[in-house]
Design an enzyme around this catalytic site. Sequence first.
Site, PDB file in Angstrom:
ATOM      1  N   SER A   1      -1.910   5.034   4.004  1.00 34.90           N
ATOM      2  CA  SER A   1      -0.676   4.902   4.768  1.00 34.90           C
ATOM      3  C   SER A   1       0.086   6.219   4.815  1.00 34.90           C
ATOM      4  O   SER A   1      -0.141   7.139   4.013  1.00 34.90           O
ATOM      5  CB  SER A   1       0.227   3.834   4.154  1.00 34.90           C
ATOM      6  OG  SER A   1       0.769   4.290   2.929  1.00 34.90           O
TER       7      SER A   1
ATOM      8  N   ASP B   1      -2.881   4.309   8.175  1.00 31.74           N
ATOM      9  CA  ASP B   1      -2.060   3.114   8.359  1.00 31.74           C
ATOM     10  C   ASP B   1      -0.571   3.429   8.482  1.00 31.74           C
ATOM     11  O   ASP B   1      -0.062   4.360   7.851  1.00 31.74           O
ATOM     12  CB  ASP B   1      -2.285   2.182   7.161  1.00 31.74           C
ATOM     13  CG  ASP B   1      -1.842   0.764   7.428  1.00 31.74           C
ATOM     14  OD1 ASP B   1      -2.040   0.283   8.556  1.00 31.74           O
ATOM     15  OD2 ASP B   1      -1.312   0.123   6.506  1.00 31.74           O
TER      16      ASP B   1
ATOM     17  N   GLU C   1       1.859  -2.853  16.010  1.00 34.72           N
ATOM     18  CA  GLU C   1       2.545  -3.996  15.413  1.00 34.72           C
ATOM     19  C   GLU C   1       3.652  -4.485  16.334  1.00 34.72           C
ATOM     20  O   GLU C   1       4.382  -3.689  16.933  1.00 34.72           O
ATOM     21  CB  GLU C   1       3.128  -3.576  14.060  1.00 34.72           C
ATOM     22  CG  GLU C   1       3.936  -4.657  13.351  1.00 34.72           C
ATOM     23  CD  GLU C   1       4.397  -4.178  11.980  1.00 34.72           C
ATOM     24  OE1 GLU C   1       3.528  -3.951  11.119  1.00 34.72           O
ATOM     25  OE2 GLU C   1       5.604  -4.007  11.781  1.00 34.72           O
TER      26      GLU C   1
ATOM     27  N   SER D   1      -1.001  -9.682   0.465  1.00 32.95           N
ATOM     28  CA  SER D   1      -1.060  -9.871  -0.992  1.00 32.95           C
ATOM     29  C   SER D   1      -0.293 -11.110  -1.438  1.00 32.95           C
ATOM     30  O   SER D   1      -0.632 -11.722  -2.449  1.00 32.95           O
ATOM     31  CB  SER D   1      -0.498  -8.638  -1.709  1.00 32.95           C
ATOM     32  OG  SER D   1      -1.335  -7.525  -1.554  1.00 32.95           O
TER      33      SER D   1
ATOM     34  N   ASN E   1      -4.817  -7.055   5.820  1.00 32.71           N
ATOM     35  CA  ASN E   1      -4.375  -5.904   5.036  1.00 32.71           C
ATOM     36  C   ASN E   1      -3.870  -6.335   3.667  1.00 32.71           C
ATOM     37  O   ASN E   1      -3.015  -7.225   3.570  1.00 32.71           O
ATOM     38  CB  ASN E   1      -3.246  -5.170   5.756  1.00 32.71           C
ATOM     39  CG  ASN E   1      -3.716  -4.393   6.964  1.00 32.71           C
ATOM     40  OD1 ASN E   1      -4.834  -4.562   7.446  1.00 32.71           O
ATOM     41  ND2 ASN E   1      -2.846  -3.533   7.466  1.00 32.71           N
TER      42      ASN E   1
ATOM     43  N   THR F   1      -0.491  -4.502  -2.228  1.00 41.02           N
ATOM     44  CA  THR F   1       0.249  -4.763  -3.467  1.00 41.02           C
ATOM     45  C   THR F   1      -0.616  -5.450  -4.521  1.00 41.02           C
ATOM     46  O   THR F   1      -0.451  -5.199  -5.723  1.00 41.02           O
ATOM     47  CB  THR F   1       1.500  -5.602  -3.163  1.00 41.02           C
ATOM     48  OG1 THR F   1       2.332  -4.887  -2.238  1.00 41.02           O
ATOM     49  CG2 THR F   1       2.304  -5.869  -4.423  1.00 41.02           C
TER      50      THR F   1
END
Length: 282
Positions: free
Chosen positions: A49, A83, A135, A208, A227, A230
């Site tokens: 990211s 990302d 997004e 997550s 994705n 965490t």
Amino acid sequence: MFAPTGDLVATAAAARTAIGAFNVITIEHAEAIVAGAEAAGLPVILQVSENAVRFHHGRLAPIAAAARSIAEAADVPVGLHLDHVESDELLAQAAPNGFGSVMYDASRLPYAGNVAATAAAVARCRTAGLWVESELGEIGGKGGAHAFGARTDPGEAAAFVAATGVDALAVAVGSSHAMTTRSARLDHDLIGRLAVAVPVPLVLHGSSGVPDEELREAVRGGMAKINIGTALNTAFTGTVRSALGEQPDLVDPRRYLASARIAMAETVRAALRVLNSGVTTA
């Protein structure tokens, strides 16, 4: 072996499974993600990211080179994805550093601005041969940039894809970034309507915090890229904390990073099994 992200996502979508995409912060993350994928016998995506690049003093090349090398040596197909890119400068570095795809994030902008910025980014990425995700709907949990409780409208999503030319769309359906408890409940009716309305693969961010059965149902409903970040950090930090608590005189990082890497690999293996064929994590 290195594989283009677009091919991995397309294959998963055609098979009604999902490809797992896991966040890389350190080399140990990348090694663990590939080890977990090899243990599961399934492909995977390593994603770095913009926040992780910032952690590495703003330098993409070193972590990208390490991740690409680990991907190329893997026994399973591994994609490399940049990302949540907001910086045009970073976007321009993706292809030269070996990435096959990017997620361009203009979701801080109003809808019209998001469309304009994303369409321009897609045009630049096309010339570099990059597959592009974006997004719409503002997934929660990223420091105020994304609104909790937001949901992506199917009609707006279809219009966004048509106007921008993105290859995949991350949508807001009830998950949230940075969750440390697996308590999220997804809007599966909305996922189904988005799958019908949107002509490109759907992506779930903030996974997550989503329980296994919720993930299975999301994949059945049409999510093709999941994705996860965490969950790896939870495994990493928990293992290190335990090791240092039990051995307060421990100073050699290899002694605790090795076990942390194993814990992250197991997290990846279990998650990939959930995303493929609906098997349990036991």
